[in-house]
Design a protein around this motif. Structure first.
Motif, PDB file in Angstrom:
ATOM      1  N   VAL A   3       0.848  -1.181   0.000  1.00  0.00           N
ATOM      2  CA  VAL A   3       0.000   0.000   0.000  1.00  0.00           C
ATOM      3  C   VAL A   3       0.887   1.236   0.000  1.00  0.00           C
ATOM      4  O   VAL A   3       1.967   1.237   0.558  1.00  0.00           O
ATOM      5  N   GLN A 371      -3.980  -5.810  14.558  1.00  0.00           N
ATOM      6  CA  GLN A 371      -5.190  -5.025  14.274  1.00  0.00           C
ATOM      7  C   GLN A 371      -5.264  -3.876  15.281  1.00  0.00           C
ATOM      8  O   GLN A 371      -4.950  -4.042  16.462  1.00  0.00           O
ATOM      9  N   HIS A 380     -11.159  -0.491  10.226  1.00  0.00           N
ATOM     10  CA  HIS A 380     -11.045  -1.288   9.002  1.00  0.00           C
ATOM     11  C   HIS A 380     -10.303  -0.485   7.946  1.00  0.00           C
ATOM     12  O   HIS A 380     -10.609   0.681   7.716  1.00  0.00           O
ATOM     13  N   GLY A 381      -9.363  -1.118   7.266  1.00  0.00           N
ATOM     14  CA  GLY A 381      -8.661  -0.445   6.167  1.00  0.00           C
ATOM     15  C   GLY A 381      -9.453  -0.601   4.881  1.00  0.00           C
ATOM     16  O   GLY A 381     -10.226  -1.548   4.728  1.00  0.00           O
ATOM     17  N   THR A 382      -9.286   0.326   3.975  1.00  0.00           N
ATOM     18  CA  THR A 382      -9.868   0.166   2.642  1.00  0.00           C
ATOM     19  C   THR A 382      -8.724   0.315   1.636  1.00  0.00           C
ATOM     20  O   THR A 382      -7.739   1.014   1.913  1.00  0.00           O
ATOM     21  N   PRO A 383      -8.862  -0.328   0.451  1.00  0.00           N
ATOM     22  CA  PRO A 383      -7.720  -0.468  -0.449  1.00  0.00           C
ATOM     23  C   PRO A 383      -6.961   0.828  -0.746  1.00  0.00           C
ATOM     24  O   PRO A 383      -5.751   0.851  -0.665  1.00  0.00           O
ATOM     25  N   ASP A 384      -7.636   1.909  -1.077  1.00  0.00           N
ATOM     26  CA  ASP A 384      -6.863   3.084  -1.495  1.00  0.00           C
ATOM     27  C   ASP A 384      -6.804   4.177  -0.434  1.00  0.00           C
ATOM     28  O   ASP A 384      -6.435   5.314  -0.729  1.00  0.00           O
ATOM     29  N   ALA A 385      -7.184   3.828   0.777  1.00  0.00           N
ATOM     30  CA  ALA A 385      -7.237   4.866   1.816  1.00  0.00           C
ATOM     31  C   ALA A 385      -5.827   5.187   2.314  1.00  0.00           C
ATOM     32  O   ALA A 385      -4.892   4.396   2.142  1.00  0.00           O
ATOM     33  N   PRO A 411      -4.520   1.569   9.425  1.00  0.00           N
ATOM     34  CA  PRO A 411      -5.583   2.300   8.715  1.00  0.00           C
ATOM     35  C   PRO A 411      -5.976   3.601   9.416  1.00  0.00           C
ATOM     36  O   PRO A 411      -6.755   4.381   8.866  1.00  0.00           O
TER      37      PRO A 411
END
Ligand code: PLP
Length: 465
Positions: A3, A371, A380-385, A411
């Motif tokens: 990432v 975590q 929670h992480g999101t792909p492009d965050a 995240p």
């Protein structure tokens, strides 16, 4: 998956998510962990005994499916909690111990002596005496140890001494464990001379690494040794193939990407780790499946599978899994105690030390991502965050006390009072290196007996009165 660290740097920070685990997530989402962190005022581990039961059942099913008579012995060194030996006693499973303390613990939690195998090098007088009195099976590592055991059996009132002879593996000739051909020959001779003071039940080995074929090959060799020993009039009806059944922590693509991308810039102080020093966090064949593969393998130069050879020769298979019985059976919780800025990342300091999550014996670190759990819940992480890279320091004054050297791409920005939950730590991570350094208390272990909406918990051991 890599990432982009849009938070503070332009370098990429590799991530290694553990396999999803709904039971653990339910605990993380319950709010209970913050309460426990407050109550214990320090790090703690939580244990999931139903996973141990399921792993044990899977090994046993594999033996049954292969039509092989076998016994599973939990390698106790992998985690000191009482609950595992209690589960072994309940399920009539065996325990592999390597010290007088471990033997006393196993007996004290209800495991019968006959279900205990004693391994480890140069066993103490005390350990051998106790093993003899309790009818345990001793995996003899050396000739002088054999002599001591035979002397105890011949001069004492308790007999016979039950034993296996441990083989020095030809594939790992520099191992400090086991006996070579000449030593085994001498050992057999001494067993014969000892008459009914000894019951020579077979041979054993333990291999480093996780490859399955060398285990099948060596098991085949031990069966041949048993057949030779039987011709001499010895019992020799079982072999132990030790432990070393891999645990699969993370998906293949995550693991391979991690290995390809990781470089010193991703770690605090540019720390360089050699890829070969990391535990193989992904294994395509793990746990009971590894046993299935070993049993279905045809040993080198042979025509029959290992399962067939065991059946045809009437040989019982013993195994001593440690890590694999604890797969998915617990996690470790630290509280964030401080956060400081560095160029492009942060240093989070937690309320315990790396000795409660250690891989340092292996010049390595524990890689599955922790975590982040805030008082409001899991982040929670999101792909492009955006990500917030941080390494994790321990609460000691040692430069080298890093729970995680890697700049983990969190995240959200970790804050004081948040929790970091390291997944799947029951196998060796929790307590094999733990230390009350700085007078910090050893992290307690909490058993989650029932999950449901509100998990039920209890201490693994009652506090001393
Ligand atoms: C003799 C013996 N048996 C079993 C084990 C357990 O190995 P694992 O936890 O990899 O299954 C070990 C580990 O060192 C060992 O030395």
């Amino acid at each position: 998956m890599a990432v982009t660290d849009t938070a503070t740097t332009t370098t990429t920070t590799p991530t290694l998510p553990a396999h999803p685990d709904p039971d653990t997530d339910r605990i993380l989402d319950s709010g209970l962990l913050h309460e426990l962190s407050h109550a214990f005022d320090g790090p703690f581990h939580f244990l999931l005994p139903h996973r141990f039961d399921a792993n044990l059942a899977a090994f046993r099913t594999t033996l049954t499916d292969a039509g092989v008579e076998g016994r599973v012995y939990y390698a106790k060194k992998a985690n000191k909690a009482a609950v595992w030996t209690e589960r072994c006693a309940t399920h009539q499973a065996g325990v592999d111990v390597a010290s007088a303390g471990e033997l006393r613990e196993a007996l004290g939690h209800g495991v019968r002596g006959e279900n205990i195998v004693v391994t480890g090098p140069a066993k103490s007088d005390e350990l051998l005496r106790l093993a003899l009195l309790q009818g345990c099976l001793v995996a003899v590592d050396a000739l002088d140890e054999l002599d001591l055991l035979l002397t105890l059996a011949l001069t004492g009132t308790v007999r016979p001494a039950r034993l296996l002879l441990r083989r020095l593996p030809s594939v790992q000739p520099h191992s400090r464990f086991g006996m070579n051909d000449a030593e085994l020959e001498t050992a057999l001779d001494r067993c014969l001379r000892a008459g009914d003071a000894v019951r020579m039940e077979g041979f054993s080995f333990h291999l480093s690494g996780y490859a399955t074929q060398p285990r099948a090959d060596l098991a085949d060799e031990l069966i041949d040794l048993c057949l030779q020993a039987r011709l001499l009039g010895l019992q020799a009806d079982r072999i132990s193939i030790g432990g070393g059944f891999a645990v699969d922590y993370s998906a293949a693509d995550h693991w391979h990407t991690f290995l390809t991308e990781q470089q010193p810039a991703h770690f605090h102080a540019q720390k360089a780790f050699r890829a070969r020093d990391f535990y193989p966090y992904h294994s395509p064949v793990a746990g009971a499946d590894a046993l299935r593969t070993i049993l279905a393998s045809t040993p080198e130069g042979g025509r029959h599978t290992l399962a067939e050879r065991l059946r045809d020769t009437g040989t019982m298979l013993m195994l001593e899994p440690g890590r694999a019985l604890l797969a998915g059976a617990g996690s470790t919780v630290f509280r964030v105690q401080g956060v400081k800025e560095r160029a492009g990342y942060r240093i989070v300091t937690v309320d315990g030390t790396s000795l409660s999550l250690s891989e340092q014996w292996f010049n390595s670190e524990y890689l599955p991502d922790p975590q982040l759990v805030t008082p409001a819940g899991r982040v929670h992480g999101t792909p492009d965050a955006e990500v917030h890279p941080a390494c994790v320091g321990g609460a000691s004054c040692l430069e080298s006390d890093l729970v995680t050297w890697r700049k983990v791409p969190f995240p959200a920005r970790p804050r004081v009072g948040d929790l970091l939950v390291y997944p799947n730590t029951a196998g060796y991570q929790m307590d094999s290196n733990e230390s009350p350094f700085h007078d910090l208390p050893l992290p307690p272990k909490v058993v989650m007996d029932r999950l449901g909406e509100r998990p039920r918990w209890r201490l693994d051991r009652r506090p001393p009165c």
